[in-house]
Design a protein around this motif. Structure first.
Motif, PDB file in Angstrom:
ATOM      1  N   VAL A  32       0.640  -1.042   0.137  1.00 30.99           N
ATOM      2  CA  VAL A  32      -0.281   0.181   0.435  1.00 30.99           C
ATOM      3  C   VAL A  32       0.613   0.863  -0.297  1.00 30.99           C
ATOM      4  O   VAL A  32       1.641   1.719   0.731  1.00 30.99           O
ATOM      5  N   LYS A  33       0.764   1.798  -1.307  1.00 31.46           N
ATOM      6  CA  LYS A  33       1.512   3.334  -1.427  1.00 31.46           C
ATOM      7  C   LYS A  33       1.104   4.455  -1.491  1.00 31.46           C
ATOM      8  O   LYS A  33       0.864   5.520  -0.943  1.00 31.46           O
ATOM      9  N   SER A  34      -0.481   4.535  -2.566  1.00 28.48           N
ATOM     10  CA  SER A  34      -1.097   5.795  -2.405  1.00 28.48           C
ATOM     11  C   SER A  34      -2.209   5.469  -1.766  1.00 28.48           C
ATOM     12  O   SER A  34      -2.703   4.915  -1.464  1.00 28.48           O
ATOM     13  N   GLN A  35      -2.451   6.798  -2.217  1.00 27.23           N
ATOM     14  CA  GLN A  35      -3.898   7.796  -1.224  1.00 27.23           C
ATOM     15  C   GLN A  35      -4.787   6.223  -1.440  1.00 27.23           C
ATOM     16  O   GLN A  35      -5.934   6.280  -0.793  1.00 27.23           O
ATOM     17  N   LYS A  36      -5.289   6.218  -2.617  1.00 28.53           N
ATOM     18  CA  LYS A  36      -6.115   5.146  -3.611  1.00 28.53           C
ATOM     19  C   LYS A  36      -6.201   3.991  -2.305  1.00 28.53           C
ATOM     20  O   LYS A  36      -6.708   3.504  -1.795  1.00 28.53           O
ATOM     21  N   GLN A  37      -4.985   3.245  -2.434  1.00 26.10           N
ATOM     22  CA  GLN A  37      -4.647   2.464  -1.930  1.00 26.10           C
ATOM     23  C   GLN A  37      -5.113   2.518  -0.229  1.00 26.10           C
ATOM     24  O   GLN A  37      -5.721   1.356   0.220  1.00 26.10           O
ATOM     25  N   ARG A  38      -4.762   3.006   0.562  1.00 25.56           N
ATOM     26  CA  ARG A  38      -4.694   3.674   1.483  1.00 25.56           C
ATOM     27  C   ARG A  38      -6.220   3.368   1.951  1.00 25.56           C
ATOM     28  O   ARG A  38      -6.709   3.223   2.957  1.00 25.56           O
ATOM     29  N   SER A  39      -6.751   4.592   0.910  1.00 21.69           N
ATOM     30  CA  SER A  39      -8.254   4.544   1.232  1.00 21.69           C
ATOM     31  C   SER A  39      -9.151   3.064   1.440  1.00 21.69           C
ATOM     32  O   SER A  39      -9.993   2.602   2.351  1.00 21.69           O
ATOM     33  N   LEU A  40      -8.788   2.197   0.443  1.00 20.78           N
ATOM     34  CA  LEU A  40      -9.616   0.935  -0.010  1.00 20.78           C
ATOM     35  C   LEU A  40      -8.896  -0.075   1.317  1.00 20.78           C
ATOM     36  O   LEU A  40      -9.487  -1.250   1.927  1.00 20.78           O
TER      37      LEU A  40
END
Length: 300
Positions: free
Chosen positions: A118-126
């Motif tokens: 997990v690196k991106s904001q989208k991944q963190r949100s998911l």
């Protein structure tokens, strides 16, 4: 505001009274800057860094907030981005679509699994959304270092099926420390060579998916942690709630059962929760002779 304070330990570092008063002075004299900027300033002054040279700013902010809770200093108001900060733990209702619900059978039909850090904001949100909705403990931002993974199946289409989180280890656990055989000095020297598997979420009911998913992540954890933090981890620990789970997926992934906790919790150094939430302690060596390395302090 209190003016007397003893040495304090946080995230594996002992802070002297002089260092604590320096923190207090920085907070008082640097009016107008944010909490994040304060944490960076304190880290630079105290040379509080990771093995790769990066500042331990997240840990520092957690520590400053703890000192504020003790009445030792007063931080500026937090600048809110998104929802207002409340409790560290977030549990959301299980609503919305569950696209993995129709996946069934044996894990062999879905291999190979695809693992993403997990690196991106989208991944963190998911990651946060899935753990908040479907893990019984919900989502809580861990103290200190952390790595999070999303795991996908590729058949019949690409679909997330699991979340795995690793974070900083428990400072003291009797059965783990006895298995390693170290004293306080050795534990302080080598503790950060241990990482804690603090969340494991498996979404669909696919046979043997949990152990397969866990094994895939463990195969890459050592390199990922080293690349991210500059520290080569030697051991993974996890705590399994014995009232809820047998820990079969960990056993199938070759974790070693060490015993049970006292029930105090990872951060309960004041012995206020003895006997509550007893958990089974399991470990997974990432290197040969992990216990010897941790005890004697040698290795890469």
């Amino acid at each position: 505001m209190i003016t007397a304070i003893d040495n304090q330990r946080f995230c594996g570092r002992e802070f002297t009274r002089e260092e604590l008063f320096l923190m207090q002075e920085v907070v008082e004299t640097c009016a107008g800057i944010s909490r994040t900027e304060l944490s960076h300033t304190v880290c630079e002054l105290l040379e509080w860094r990771r093995a790769n040279g990066g500042l331990k700013a997240c840990e520092c902010l957690d520590f400053l907030e703890r000192l504020e809770g003790q009445g030792f200093l007063k931080l500026p108001e937090a600048r809110q981005i998104g929802p207002k900060k409340g409790t560290r733990r977030h549990i959301a209702p299980q609503t919305g679509e569950q696209p993995w619900a129709g996946l069934a059978g044996s894990v062999e039909s879905f291999l190979p699994l695809d693992v993403e850090v997990v690196k991106s904001q989208k991944q963190r949100s998911l990651f946060k959304d899935l753990v908040s909705r479907h893990h019984y403990l919900g989502y809580a931002m861990p103290f200190g270092a952390r790595l999070q993974y999303l795991v996908y199946v590729m058949k019949p289409g690409r679909q997330v099926v699991g979340c795995v989180q690793f974070s900083s280890p428990a400072w003291r656990m009797r059965v783990r420390d006895r298995w390693i055989g170290w004293d306080d000095a050795a534990r302080e020297r080598s503790l950060q060579r241990i990482v804690n598997n603090s969340r494991l979420l498996v979404l669909p009911r696919i046979r043997n998916l949990a152990s397969a998913l866990l094994s895939c992540v463990l195969r890459r954890l050592r390199k990922d942690w080293r690349d991210h933090y500059g520290i080569d981890p030697w051991l993974v620990e996890t705590l399994v709630d014995r009232e809820r789970f047998h820990g079969g997926c960990y056993r199938a992934a070759n974790f070693i059962v060490l015993g049970e906790t006292s029930g105090r919790g990872r951060m309960d150094r004041a012995h206020q929760r003895h006997g509550a939430e007893v958990k089974t302690v399991m470990v997974y060596p990432l290197v040969k002779d992990a216990a010897i390395r941790l005890r004697d302090g040698f290795g890469g």
